[in-house]
Design a protein around this motif. Structure first.
Motif, PDB file in Angstrom:
ATOM      1  N   VAL A  33      -2.038   8.515  -9.423  1.00 27.69           N
ATOM      2  CA  VAL A  33      -2.530   7.363 -10.324  1.00 27.69           C
ATOM      3  C   VAL A  33      -3.535   6.687  -9.414  1.00 27.69           C
ATOM      4  CG1 VAL A  33      -1.848   4.926 -11.252  1.00 27.69           C
ATOM      5  CG2 VAL A  33      -0.624   6.329 -10.401  1.00 27.69           C
ATOM      6  N   GLU A  34      -4.385   6.814  -9.891  1.00 29.83           N
ATOM      7  CA  GLU A  34      -5.745   5.721  -9.545  1.00 29.83           C
ATOM      8  C   GLU A  34      -5.789   4.874  -9.223  1.00 29.83           C
ATOM      9  OE1 GLU A  34      -9.012   7.020 -13.066  1.00 29.83           O
ATOM     10  OE2 GLU A  34      -9.073   5.837 -11.120  1.00 29.83           O
ATOM     11  N   GLY A  35      -6.149   4.421  -7.918  1.00 27.82           N
ATOM     12  CA  GLY A  35      -5.504   3.828  -6.866  1.00 27.82           C
ATOM     13  C   GLY A  35      -4.585   3.761  -5.481  1.00 27.82           C
ATOM     14  N   SER A  64      -7.486  -1.861  -8.899  1.00 31.19           N
ATOM     15  CA  SER A  64      -8.765  -1.372  -7.278  1.00 31.19           C
ATOM     16  C   SER A  64      -7.315  -0.711  -6.082  1.00 31.19           C
ATOM     17  CB  SER A  64      -9.018  -2.902  -6.625  1.00 31.19           C
ATOM     18  OG  SER A  64      -8.260  -3.318  -6.227  1.00 31.19           O
ATOM     19  N   SER A  65      -7.983   0.622  -5.885  1.00 34.78           N
ATOM     20  CA  SER A  65      -6.722   0.551  -4.727  1.00 34.78           C
ATOM     21  C   SER A  65      -6.568  -0.638  -4.092  1.00 34.78           C
ATOM     22  CB  SER A  65      -7.750   1.770  -3.843  1.00 34.78           C
ATOM     23  OG  SER A  65      -8.187   2.631  -4.809  1.00 34.78           O
ATOM     24  N   ASP A  66      -7.334  -1.559  -4.030  1.00 38.13           N
ATOM     25  CA  ASP A  66      -6.535  -2.891  -2.721  1.00 38.13           C
ATOM     26  C   ASP A  66      -6.270  -3.807  -2.915  1.00 38.13           C
ATOM     27  OD1 ASP A  66      -8.730  -1.764  -0.633  1.00 38.13           O
ATOM     28  OD2 ASP A  66     -10.540  -3.539  -0.827  1.00 38.13           O
ATOM     29  N   LEU A  69      -2.421  -2.019  -3.046  1.00 37.11           N
ATOM     30  CA  LEU A  69      -2.128  -1.890  -2.435  1.00 37.11           C
ATOM     31  C   LEU A  69      -1.119  -3.763  -1.632  1.00 37.11           C
ATOM     32  CD1 LEU A  69      -5.025   0.263  -0.068  1.00 37.11           C
ATOM     33  CD2 LEU A  69      -2.643   0.602  -0.044  1.00 37.11           C
ATOM     34  N   THR A  70      -2.406  -4.499  -1.595  1.00 36.48           N
ATOM     35  CA  THR A  70      -1.449  -5.982  -1.609  1.00 36.48           C
ATOM     36  C   THR A  70      -0.198  -5.830  -3.303  1.00 36.48           C
ATOM     37  OG1 THR A  70      -4.312  -6.505  -1.387  1.00 36.48           O
ATOM     38  CG2 THR A  70      -2.441  -8.108  -2.108  1.00 36.48           C
ATOM     39  N   CYS A  71      -0.544  -5.679  -3.867  1.00 38.18           N
ATOM     40  CA  CYS A  71       0.979  -6.085  -4.813  1.00 38.18           C
ATOM     41  C   CYS A  71       1.841  -4.995  -3.994  1.00 38.18           C
ATOM     42  CB  CYS A  71       0.401  -4.494  -5.535  1.00 38.18           C
ATOM     43  SG  CYS A  71       2.105  -4.965  -6.801  1.00 38.18           S
ATOM     44  N   GLU A 179     -13.412  -0.190 -10.757  1.00 38.93           N
ATOM     45  CA  GLU A 179     -12.190  -1.328 -10.635  1.00 38.93           C
ATOM     46  C   GLU A 179     -12.074  -2.679 -10.592  1.00 38.93           C
ATOM     47  OE1 GLU A 179     -10.816   1.248  -6.843  1.00 38.93           O
ATOM     48  OE2 GLU A 179     -10.734   3.172  -7.743  1.00 38.93           O
ATOM     49  N   VAL A 180     -10.876  -3.259 -10.916  1.00 34.87           N
ATOM     50  CA  VAL A 180     -10.919  -4.284 -10.877  1.00 34.87           C
ATOM     51  C   VAL A 180      -9.715  -4.702 -10.272  1.00 34.87           C
ATOM     52  CG1 VAL A 180     -11.673  -4.614 -13.286  1.00 34.87           C
ATOM     53  CG2 VAL A 180      -9.653  -5.532 -13.354  1.00 34.87           C
TER      54      VAL A 180
END
Length: 197
Positions: A33-35, A64-66, A69-71, A179-180
């Motif tokens: 999965v992207e990110g 976005s990957s960030d 990861l934050t989630c 990426e958003v």
């Protein structure tokens, strides 16, 4: 130009309305999965913090990957050192706000299909993002000409019905991938006071 009734390519999409995508189930293919989602994350958090890939590669926004990861970080911190029952309560109704796919493909009886139109004509109604304009004086006679003008301006793209590669290319042209930032929302911790003592 003959009057024509235009139909949507997919009945499950509404013109210029967002399509809500449900979080994908956690599985062994999460890395695809992207990110991505960290392999060490709790399965419940991995399931929550997943961005469902859009239908066409390279088209439409993704988290976005960030953001992913934050989630996961917020989710794991929320349920750390809690019982299963408490964790389930704390994650109940949690919502990861993924990007919403916009627009809809419109195909005419001639076989020409369009992506990214600002409005479409169907059954004596012009539909746009604000609603519909209908009436006895409204026809679709000039619809294909207007669509062709939008294609010429580059605000829409056309392909022939059944041309999957052309359809994908149109989506990439009109809705290029970006990426958003995606946010995660949780219910109030106080709602779980009875089970998280």
């Amino acid at each position: 130009m003959k009057s024509a009734t235009f139909r949507t390519r997919s009945l499950c999409r509404l013109f210029l309305m967002a399509v809500t995508l449900l979080p994908a189930a956690c599985g062994d293919d999460q890395a695809g999965v992207e990110g991505g989602v960290p392999e060490s994350s709790d399965p419940r958090c991995a399931s929550l913090c997943t961005d469902e890939p859009p239908e066409f590669d390279g088209a439409h926004d993704v988290c976005s990957s960030d953001s992913l990861l934050t989630c996961v970080d917020l989710c794991e911190a929320r349920i750390a050192d809690t019982s299963n029952l408490c964790a389930e309560c704390l994650l109940e109704d949690a919502y990861f706000d993924e990007p919403q796919e916009t627009g809809v493909d419109v195909c005419a009886p001639s076989g020409s299909c369009y992506v990214g139109l600002s409005r479409i004509c169907e059954d004596q109604c012009w539909f746009d993002g604000q609603g519909a304009s209908c009436g006895d004086e409204v026809t679709c006679e000039d619809a294909e000409e207007e669509y062709a003008l939008e294609v010429a301006r580059g605000t829409a793209c056309s392909y022939q019905q059944g041309d999957d590669a052309g359809q994908a290319a149109c989506h990439r042209q009109i809705y290029p991938r970006a990426e958003v930032t995606c946010e995660v929302e949780f219910e109030a911790v106080s709602d779980c006071a009875d089970v998280c003592r």
